[in-house]
Design a protein around this motif. Structure first.
Motif, mmCIF file in Angstrom:
data_model
loop_
_atom_site.group_PDB
_atom_site.id
_atom_site.type_symbol
_atom_site.label_atom_id
_atom_site.label_comp_id
_atom_site.label_asym_id
_atom_site.label_seq_id
_atom_site.Cartn_x
_atom_site.Cartn_y
_atom_site.Cartn_z
ATOM 1 N N ARG A 51 0.809 -1.219 0.000
ATOM 2 C CA ARG A 51 0.000 0.000 0.000
ATOM 3 C C ARG A 51 0.845 1.273 0.000
ATOM 4 O O ARG A 51 0.569 2.217 -0.735
ATOM 5 N N HIS A 52 1.894 1.268 0.833
ATOM 6 C CA HIS A 52 2.611 2.523 1.054
ATOM 7 C C HIS A 52 4.009 2.586 0.439
ATOM 8 O O HIS A 52 4.605 3.648 0.372
ATOM 9 N N TYR A 53 4.558 1.419 0.084
ATOM 10 C CA TYR A 53 5.948 1.425 -0.401
ATOM 11 C C TYR A 53 6.040 0.490 -1.612
ATOM 12 O O TYR A 53 6.717 -0.537 -1.574
ATOM 13 N N ILE A 80 -1.624 10.435 6.338
ATOM 14 C CA ILE A 80 -0.413 9.651 6.087
ATOM 15 C C ILE A 80 0.452 10.453 5.120
ATOM 16 O O ILE A 80 -0.043 10.975 4.127
ATOM 17 N N HIS A 87 4.507 9.053 0.662
ATOM 18 C CA HIS A 87 4.248 7.817 -0.072
ATOM 19 C C HIS A 87 5.509 7.286 -0.766
ATOM 20 O O HIS A 87 6.272 8.045 -1.343
ATOM 21 N N ASP A 88 5.699 5.980 -0.673
ATOM 22 C CA ASP A 88 6.752 5.271 -1.416
ATOM 23 C C ASP A 88 8.161 5.692 -0.979
ATOM 24 O O ASP A 88 9.051 5.828 -1.818
ATOM 25 N N ARG A 89 8.348 5.884 0.318
ATOM 26 C CA ARG A 89 9.658 6.320 0.784
ATOM 27 C C ARG A 89 10.240 5.371 1.825
ATOM 28 O O ARG A 89 9.524 4.741 2.579
ATOM 29 N N THR A 113 11.397 2.114 6.636
ATOM 30 C CA THR A 113 10.326 2.670 5.809
ATOM 31 C C THR A 113 10.092 4.128 6.192
ATOM 32 O O THR A 113 10.241 4.505 7.354
ATOM 33 N N THR A 143 7.266 6.100 4.964
ATOM 34 C CA THR A 143 5.875 6.553 4.962
ATOM 35 C C THR A 143 5.343 6.435 6.385
ATOM 36 O O THR A 143 5.639 5.458 7.067
ATOM 37 N N ARG A 148 1.514 11.843 9.440
ATOM 38 C CA ARG A 148 1.890 13.239 9.198
ATOM 39 C C ARG A 148 1.780 13.986 10.514
ATOM 40 O O ARG A 148 0.772 13.889 11.219
ATOM 41 N N GLY A 151 5.926 10.154 9.059
ATOM 42 C CA GLY A 151 6.135 10.184 7.606
ATOM 43 C C GLY A 151 6.504 11.546 7.045
ATOM 44 O O GLY A 151 6.682 11.681 5.846
#
Ligand code: FAD
Length: 464
Positions: A198-200, A233, A236-238, A394, A396, A399, A425
């Protein structure tokens, strides 16, 4: 209504322990819920390097004029401003004072442990004596001296709010402990396949090449707990993916200089000896995989070294070629066909590289000849696929604002909810700032979240 504790901290890695200790030092009563049977999480397994600017240990090492301003400028530029400036700024401003706090607590950092840990020209990585485990033990020791309560095998599973939407408790299993504020510091989600998807996606894409080097409890629990309260959140993708040929689950972070790295069409695209902080991202930009090309002479000469003991060693390479894991061919044209590259491009790339080797310079990517540059001349030729696939941490997460208060999607603050460590994140961009750029913020923001949560609960009390 009387509460059990002022502050409950969920997760006892470097972030959670820093948070618990600083909340207690600020006068709060503190409970730490830890899912594992011991404290430490990924922080215990980690090198524990701390990325900071303007420290006393830098000065002892002769780095005299580094500042939070310089660190901020570098951080923002490296990440093309695609991060939350206020959070980055707070990290930069607090990196040195928090580092000194940790040092004064008893973690030893020597000047010879200060190094250039990323791509900046300024040495900001600080290696602790005893690695991440020592930091965990020092923090935990101080928590013990302050009567902070710990419960183990206690996986926090939900947050309770009062009628005004303020945090007033944390659930673990069938139990609830009440509090004035909660700090989520459950780490990242590197061990959770579903959340990786979902996030990475970069990590999930690496599929069965991918493996996670951290704690099995890195399940991203904080995300679901806070999302249930509409938390936002970020990032994304970090995260950080290290490059691997996928032969085994050995953690080696650098490529030997004698390899020639080409993209799927057969063109060289980077310095093979680039820092691990940027190498994975460079390969990602080429489509998520690349090839390490070398010849028989290089293979035969490949001895175990400080860079590689498990992968780039002559007998391992021969075995992997026999097994079909490495392409092997008697000509570059044939090698290109095997890996799906353009034969003209690969031949041209290798011809140019060989000419550079003869002149003793890498005229395109400035790889140091001393890193072991050697021409690709002697058949058979080899190409081993590389992917950024080893998940280190990871990026993400929840916030937050610069005080570590968790934000809803409408920018409002979830009152009484704080986050710290890999759970956050808002900090990481597309590029890793450098070794210590994850552990450093865990301590910085853990300490800050603890202080902020303590003050918040004191204000709650004052209002009663
Ligand atoms: C091998 C390795 C080497 C590394 N080296 C470096 C380095 O040198 N420098 C650097 O900057 N970064 C490094 N990193 C990354 C860095 O160590 C981590 O990002 C950092 O330690 C994370 O700290 P944390 O406190 O956020 O999480 P963790 O240390 O993982 O702590 C989270 C804690 O929460 C617990 N937990 C999880 N879910 C729950 C729940 N629901 N309820 C209660 N408890 C829960 C876990 O059991 C764990 O104890 C490394 C990582 C690894 C794995």
């Amino acid at each position: 209504m009387a509460r059990d504790y002022d502050v409950i901290v969920a997760g006892a890695g470097a972030a959670g322990l820093s948070a618990a200790l600083s909340a207690s030092l600020a006068g709060a009563s503190v409970l730490v819920m830890e899912a594992d049977k011991q404290v430490g999480g990924s922080s215990r397994l980690s090198g524990g390097h701390f990325y900071a600017a303007g420290t006393s240990v830098q000065r002892e090492a002769g780095v005299m004029n580094d500042t939070a301003d310089d660190m901020y400028e570098h951080y923002m530029t490296l990440n093309q401003w695609l991060v939350e400036p206020s959070v980055v700024r707070r990290y930069c401003d607090l990196s040195a004072p928090t580092f000194e706090w940790l040092k004064n607590l008893g973690v030893e950092f020597k000047p010879e442990g200060v190094y250039r840990s990323g791509v900046s020209s300024v040495p900001r990585g600080h290696r602790p004596e005893g690695a991440g485990e020592r930091i965990v033990e020092v923090l935990y020791g101080h928590c013990g001296n302050r009567n902070i309560d710990f419960v183990f095998n206690a996986r926090a599973s939900g947050l309770i709010t009062d009628d005004a939407g303020r945090i007033c408790g944390v659930r673990t299993g069938d139990d609830v402990a009440t509090c004035g504020a909660a700090i989520l510091s459950t780490g990242g989600f590197g061990a959770n396949k579903e959340l990786l998807g979902r996030h990475y996606p970069q990590a999930a894409k690496a599929d069965n090449w991918s493996w996670y080097i951290g704690s099995p409890f890195a399940q991203g629990d904080a995300l679901a707990m806070a999302e249930a309260l509409d938390a936002d959140i970020a990032g994304h993708d970090r995260g950080l993916l290290l490059v691997t040929p996928g032969f085994s689950r050995d953690l080696e972070v650098l490529l030997p200089g004698w390899l020639v790295m080409v993209n799927p069409s057969g063109r060289r695209f980077a310095n093979e000896a680039s820092p691990y902080t940027v190498l994975g991202g460079l390969i990602e930009k080429e489509g998520g995989h690349a090839f390490a090309v070398f010849d028989e002479a290089a293979r035969a000469a490949a001895k175990p070294s400080a860079i590689s003991r498990a992968y780039w060693v002559n007998d391992v390479l021969a075995k992997k070629a026999d097994e079909g894991r490495i392409a092997r061919a008697t000509s570059l044209v044939e090698l290109a066909k095997q890996i799906g590259a353009d034969p003209n491009v690969l031949e041209g790339t290798i011809a140019r590289y060989n000419a550079d080797c003869a002149r003793g310079v890498d005229s395109v990517y400035f790889k140091e000849p001393a890193s072991g540059m050697r021409p690709v001349l002697t058949p058979p030729f080899y190409a081993a696929e590389l992917r950024p696939a080893i998940i280190c941490w990871t990026g993400t997460g929840l916030r937050t604002d610069a005080d570590m208060r968790v934000l809803r999607r409408d920018e409002s603050v979830i009152k009484g909810l704080y986050a710290a460590g890999e759970t956050v994140g808002s900090l990481h961009g597309d590029r890793y700032i450098g070794g210590g750029g994850s552990y450093g913020p865990c301590v910085v923001f853990g300490k800050l979240a603890g202080e902020q949560a303590a003050v918040y609960t004191q204000n709650l009390q004052a209002r009663k």
